[in-house]
Design a protein around this motif. Sequence first.
Motif, mmCIF file in Angstrom:
data_model
loop_
_atom_site.group_PDB
_atom_site.id
_atom_site.type_symbol
_atom_site.label_atom_id
_atom_site.label_comp_id
_atom_site.label_asym_id
_atom_site.label_seq_id
_atom_site.Cartn_x
_atom_site.Cartn_y
_atom_site.Cartn_z
ATOM 1 N N LEU A 31 3.673 -7.578 10.089
ATOM 2 C CA LEU A 31 1.861 -8.279 10.588
ATOM 3 C C LEU A 31 0.997 -7.245 10.076
ATOM 4 C CD1 LEU A 31 2.431 -9.111 13.980
ATOM 5 C CD2 LEU A 31 2.378 -10.902 11.953
ATOM 6 N N ALA A 32 1.054 -5.770 9.978
ATOM 7 C CA ALA A 32 0.321 -4.904 8.768
ATOM 8 C C ALA A 32 0.674 -5.372 7.499
ATOM 9 C CB ALA A 32 0.812 -3.791 9.155
ATOM 10 N N LEU A 33 1.659 -5.455 7.223
ATOM 11 C CA LEU A 33 1.614 -5.802 5.585
ATOM 12 C C LEU A 33 0.902 -7.282 5.515
ATOM 13 C CD1 LEU A 33 5.042 -3.911 4.821
ATOM 14 C CD2 LEU A 33 2.317 -3.027 4.194
ATOM 15 N N GLY A 65 10.186 1.918 -0.307
ATOM 16 C CA GLY A 65 8.929 1.916 -0.111
ATOM 17 C C GLY A 65 7.579 2.873 -1.037
ATOM 18 N N ILE A 66 7.840 4.219 -0.207
ATOM 19 C CA ILE A 66 6.657 5.257 -0.302
ATOM 20 C C ILE A 66 6.673 4.758 -1.724
ATOM 21 C CG2 ILE A 66 5.830 6.683 0.198
ATOM 22 C CD1 ILE A 66 6.451 6.455 2.799
ATOM 23 N N ARG A 67 7.950 5.148 -2.936
ATOM 24 C CA ARG A 67 7.451 5.930 -3.648
ATOM 25 C C ARG A 67 7.240 4.081 -4.957
ATOM 26 N NH1 ARG A 67 11.368 5.255 -7.907
ATOM 27 N NH2 ARG A 67 11.338 6.677 -9.572
ATOM 28 N N PHE A 68 7.533 3.218 -4.707
ATOM 29 C CA PHE A 68 6.854 2.256 -5.438
ATOM 30 C C PHE A 68 5.276 1.719 -5.246
ATOM 31 C CE2 PHE A 68 11.224 0.023 -5.670
ATOM 32 C CZ PHE A 68 11.764 0.264 -7.093
ATOM 33 N N ALA A 69 4.945 2.655 -3.820
ATOM 34 C CA ALA A 69 3.527 2.374 -3.872
ATOM 35 C C ALA A 69 3.042 3.277 -4.241
ATOM 36 C CB ALA A 69 2.834 2.399 -1.870
ATOM 37 N N PHE A 70 3.221 4.802 -4.425
ATOM 38 C CA PHE A 70 2.919 5.607 -4.453
ATOM 39 C C PHE A 70 2.598 5.687 -6.564
ATOM 40 C CE2 PHE A 70 3.177 9.676 -7.690
ATOM 41 C CZ PHE A 70 1.767 10.453 -6.204
ATOM 42 N N GLN A 71 4.070 4.649 -7.171
ATOM 43 C CA GLN A 71 3.857 4.367 -8.982
ATOM 44 C C GLN A 71 2.803 2.963 -8.794
ATOM 45 O OE1 GLN A 71 8.160 3.788 -9.440
ATOM 46 N NE2 GLN A 71 8.020 6.176 -10.153
ATOM 47 N N GLY A 72 2.766 2.365 -7.845
ATOM 48 C CA GLY A 72 1.497 1.336 -8.021
ATOM 49 C C GLY A 72 2.712 0.340 -7.970
ATOM 50 N N GLU A 73 3.835 -0.116 -7.582
ATOM 51 C CA GLU A 73 4.472 -1.210 -7.351
ATOM 52 C C GLU A 73 4.810 -1.713 -6.119
ATOM 53 O OE1 GLU A 73 6.119 -2.342 -10.333
ATOM 54 O OE2 GLU A 73 5.201 -1.225 -11.634
ATOM 55 N N TYR A 74 3.583 -2.299 -5.836
ATOM 56 C CA TYR A 74 3.145 -2.811 -4.415
ATOM 57 C C TYR A 74 4.532 -3.780 -3.970
ATOM 58 C CZ TYR A 74 -0.831 0.398 -5.077
ATOM 59 O OH TYR A 74 -1.309 1.139 -4.693
ATOM 60 N N GLU A 75 4.516 -4.877 -4.663
ATOM 61 C CA GLU A 75 5.135 -5.667 -4.452
ATOM 62 C C GLU A 75 6.669 -5.063 -4.005
ATOM 63 O OE1 GLU A 75 5.027 -9.453 -6.860
ATOM 64 O OE2 GLU A 75 3.648 -9.774 -6.760
ATOM 65 N N ALA A 104 2.213 2.371 6.818
ATOM 66 C CA ALA A 104 0.507 3.344 6.759
ATOM 67 C C ALA A 104 0.802 3.208 5.408
ATOM 68 C CB ALA A 104 0.468 4.268 7.644
ATOM 69 N N LEU A 105 1.181 4.098 5.208
ATOM 70 C CA LEU A 105 1.120 5.046 3.186
ATOM 71 C C LEU A 105 0.689 3.876 2.412
ATOM 72 C CD1 LEU A 105 3.150 7.802 3.597
ATOM 73 C CD2 LEU A 105 1.047 7.876 3.554
ATOM 74 N N ILE A 106 1.720 2.911 2.101
ATOM 75 C CA ILE A 106 1.387 1.445 1.221
ATOM 76 C C ILE A 106 0.653 1.338 1.014
ATOM 77 C CG2 ILE A 106 2.798 -0.126 0.570
ATOM 78 C CD1 ILE A 106 5.204 0.352 2.019
ATOM 79 N N LEU A 107 -0.097 0.707 2.874
ATOM 80 C CA LEU A 107 -1.492 -0.151 3.100
ATOM 81 C C LEU A 107 -2.748 0.887 2.473
ATOM 82 C CD1 LEU A 107 -0.767 -1.424 6.429
ATOM 83 C CD2 LEU A 107 -1.522 -2.227 4.301
ATOM 84 N N TYR A 108 -2.443 2.358 2.627
ATOM 85 C CA TYR A 108 -3.188 3.225 2.069
ATOM 86 C C TYR A 108 -3.465 3.540 0.143
ATOM 87 C CZ TYR A 108 -5.905 7.540 1.907
ATOM 88 O OH TYR A 108 -6.932 8.717 1.234
ATOM 89 N N PHE A 109 -2.586 3.832 -0.122
ATOM 90 C CA PHE A 109 -2.492 3.549 -1.966
ATOM 91 C C PHE A 109 -2.966 1.874 -2.254
ATOM 92 C CE2 PHE A 109 1.750 6.825 -0.884
ATOM 93 C CZ PHE A 109 0.829 7.209 -1.712
ATOM 94 N N TRP A 110 -2.178 1.586 -1.679
ATOM 95 C CA TRP A 110 -2.799 -0.008 -2.105
ATOM 96 C C TRP A 110 -3.911 -0.059 -2.083
ATOM 97 C CZ3 TRP A 110 -4.766 -4.711 1.184
ATOM 98 C CH2 TRP A 110 -4.888 -6.370 0.041
#
Length: 250
Positions: free
Chosen positions: A150-152, A34-44, A91-97
């Motif tokens: 909830l955070a997401l 999930g962190i890797r996808f967020a880093f690549q912009g694949e948030y879904e 937390a990291l996913i939200l930060y990258f988003w």
Amino acid sequence: MARRPREEGSRDLPLAKLLPNLVTLIAVCAGMTGIRFAFQGEYEWAVRMILVAGVLDGLDGRLARLMRSQTLIGAELDSLSDFLNFGVAPALILYFWSLYEIGGVGWMACLAFALCCVLRLARFNARSKEGTGGAGDYFTGIPSPAGAILALMPMVLSFNFGNEVLFPATMSAIYVVLVGLLMISQMPTYSFKNIRVSRNNAPFVMLGVVLLGSAVLIYPWATMVALAAAYVVSIAIAQVQRLGKKRKEG
């Protein structure tokens, strides 16, 4: 006196006994992915991986109890997995988003959420070892998987509207910190582990679960919003019941 021979293979474990720990490790892989996808912009896909981790988190403990393979290592693995999957990864996913837009303030919000998660897990583990937690109809504070979902929610809401960011980064940061504080709060929240269903209602419950699973597959983001809203309502009901109980006792 002749010594009794050691039982051959007495220290060996059946492979099936390792299954709960393997499920936990797969959940860790889901969180990391999930962190890797967020880093690549694949948030879904990043959010989907957190959902997968949540499902696996609900399975590993039940498998361990069902197979009578509960171990201290398994308990430690589960706790560490929860911190990564439901504290660090969201937390990291939200930060990258979006939270990166407000720089250090956004990062501080992420740190606060992750720290609240680890504090909540530490409190739960300590109370479980003391025999004062981990059982009953209520948790103390929001459990870490529910806190992560909830955070997401700001992200999930945006997915329902063409991936448009609906809330300013500052508002999202405040919201994330509030969810973290709810995790370490003393308020009771429902534990759904002890729910029992009568035999007469079992077919209806199974039908409902299947339909809910279908909704998650067909309309994942709208279903997540509905489930999160229902969970928030359950929190409010739990608080009302607690106040009513205190009034009766008083």
